[in-house]
Design a protein around this motif. Structure first.
Motif, PDB file in Angstrom:
ATOM      1  N   LYS A  69     -25.497  10.288 -36.211  1.00  0.00           N
ATOM      2  CA  LYS A  69     -26.311  10.017 -35.026  1.00  0.00           C
ATOM      3  C   LYS A  69     -26.505  11.264 -34.162  1.00  0.00           C
ATOM      4  O   LYS A  69     -27.438  11.320 -33.347  1.00  0.00           O
ATOM      5  N   LYS A  70     -25.649  12.267 -34.344  1.00  0.00           N
ATOM      6  CA  LYS A  70     -25.809  13.519 -33.612  1.00  0.00           C
ATOM      7  C   LYS A  70     -26.814  14.419 -34.323  1.00  0.00           C
ATOM      8  O   LYS A  70     -26.952  14.363 -35.549  1.00  0.00           O
ATOM      9  N   LEU A  71     -27.491  15.255 -33.568  1.00  0.00           N
ATOM     10  CA  LEU A  71     -28.444  16.198 -34.158  1.00  0.00           C
ATOM     11  C   LEU A  71     -27.732  17.104 -35.156  1.00  0.00           C
ATOM     12  O   LEU A  71     -28.243  17.353 -36.256  1.00  0.00           O
ATOM     13  N   SER A  72     -26.544  17.575 -34.773  1.00  0.00           N
ATOM     14  CA  SER A  72     -25.781  18.443 -35.677  1.00  0.00           C
ATOM     15  C   SER A  72     -25.327  17.689 -36.920  1.00  0.00           C
ATOM     16  O   SER A  72     -25.153  18.291 -37.986  1.00  0.00           O
ATOM     17  N   GLY A  73     -25.151  16.368 -36.803  1.00  0.00           N
ATOM     18  CA  GLY A  73     -24.786  15.564 -37.965  1.00  0.00           C
ATOM     19  C   GLY A  73     -25.910  15.504 -38.973  1.00  0.00           C
ATOM     20  O   GLY A  73     -25.687  15.592 -40.190  1.00  0.00           O
ATOM     21  N   LYS A  74     -27.132  15.357 -38.479  1.00  0.00           N
ATOM     22  CA  LYS A  74     -28.300  15.367 -39.374  1.00  0.00           C
ATOM     23  C   LYS A  74     -28.440  16.743 -40.016  1.00  0.00           C
ATOM     24  O   LYS A  74     -28.699  16.866 -41.222  1.00  0.00           O
ATOM     25  N   GLY A  75     -28.270  17.794 -39.203  1.00  0.00           N
ATOM     26  CA  GLY A  75     -28.364  19.148 -39.740  1.00  0.00           C
ATOM     27  C   GLY A  75     -27.302  19.417 -40.786  1.00  0.00           C
ATOM     28  O   GLY A  75     -27.576  20.024 -41.826  1.00  0.00           O
TER      29      GLY A  75
END
Length: 274
Positions: A69-75
């Protein structure tokens, strides 16, 4: 120009983006019939592909999990996929360079595989860039390449273990990731993952073809040999569920899939998970 020399050059290239450009250039030359493949430089036992100082390679258990759910998680999720694709490019060129005296179709298969994996890497890097990340921004593990080192002296084991056991996990895993990006409306990633899932069937089919080629050459049963390789090289069996449809399309036999399911179930019972 010689295919083996070009493959060695690409394998040892340190810049991943330059490696992709060289991959497309070499694939085009091979398709145009401008590269010889029946003789060339002696095989030097390179153990590892060229790499920059980033990303940092750590043990699998030390790769930090970041919530999706975090942007860094998607990245981070896209970065992990990109690292797998880069490793697949290196594996393809290492197979071209390392294994000699095979039919031209062998080299054609792995040059084509390298080209497609390079396309996947570039597409994933584009998606990372949209999120504000680049390849090298997250730590990765080198488990897939570690097994490539272990199996380097045997074409049968390279095809059977690295591709048909480890890389084939993508047949099961990638379709499960697609809905996560669909749910957040990331059509570009959905399209990229569908492309990867479809072309991965062709890549595993190639490894199946040459695995069976070696089994026939050695006059051994391919089904039994595959299961023996799982038991020899893996501390624990591959985890299910297995994408039966994709695995059958990739050349797995019903026996192989049934045995993978049996070993997975027995392991879960032993651990008290089933």
């Amino acid at each position: 120009m010689n295919l083996f020399e070009q493959a060695q050059k690409i394998f040892l290239c340190q810049n991943p983006h330059e490696k992709m450009a060289l991959t497309f250039e070499c694939a085009d030359l091979f398709e145009q019939g401008k590269l010889s493949w029946d003789e060339g430089c002696c095989v030097i036992d390179h153990l590892d592909p060229g790499k920059e100082d980033i990303p940092i390679i750590v043990a699998p258990q030390n790769v930090k999990h970041i919530p999706f759910k975090k942007l860094s998680g998607k990245g981070s999720a896209i970065h992990a996929l990109a690292h797998i694709e880069l490793t697949a490019v290196n594996l393809a060129w290492d197979s071209v360079y390392r294994y000699r005296g095979l039919p031209k179709d062998f080299y054609r298969d792995w040059v084509e595989c390298a080209k497609e994996e390079a396309t996947h890497f570039n597409l994933l890097c584009e998606s990372m860039k949209i999120l504000g990340y680049e390849y090298g921004d997250f730590n990765v593990h080198g488990g897939l390449w570690g097994m490539a080192r272990t199996t380097r002296h045997s074409l049968l084991e390279r095809m059977g273990v690295v591709h048909r056991i480890l890389e084939a996990r993508a047949l099961d895993a990638v379709p499960l990731v697609i809905p996560r990006f669909a749910d957040i409306g990331d059509k570009k990633m959905v399209d990229t993952l569908n492309l990867i899932a479809n072309e991965e069937i062709g890549h595993i089919s190639s490894s199946t073809r040459w695995f069976k080629h070696e089994c026939d050459k050695q006059q051994i049963n391919s089904d039994q040999t595959f299961i023996q390789l799982v038991q020899k090289h893996l501390e624990n069996p591959p985890k299910g569920p297995f994408n039966r449809e994709a695995r059958l399309a990739s050349g797995f036999s019903e026996f192989e899939i049934n045995e993978l399911e049996r070993m997975d179930n027995d392991f879960k019972i032993h651990k008290g998970w089933a």
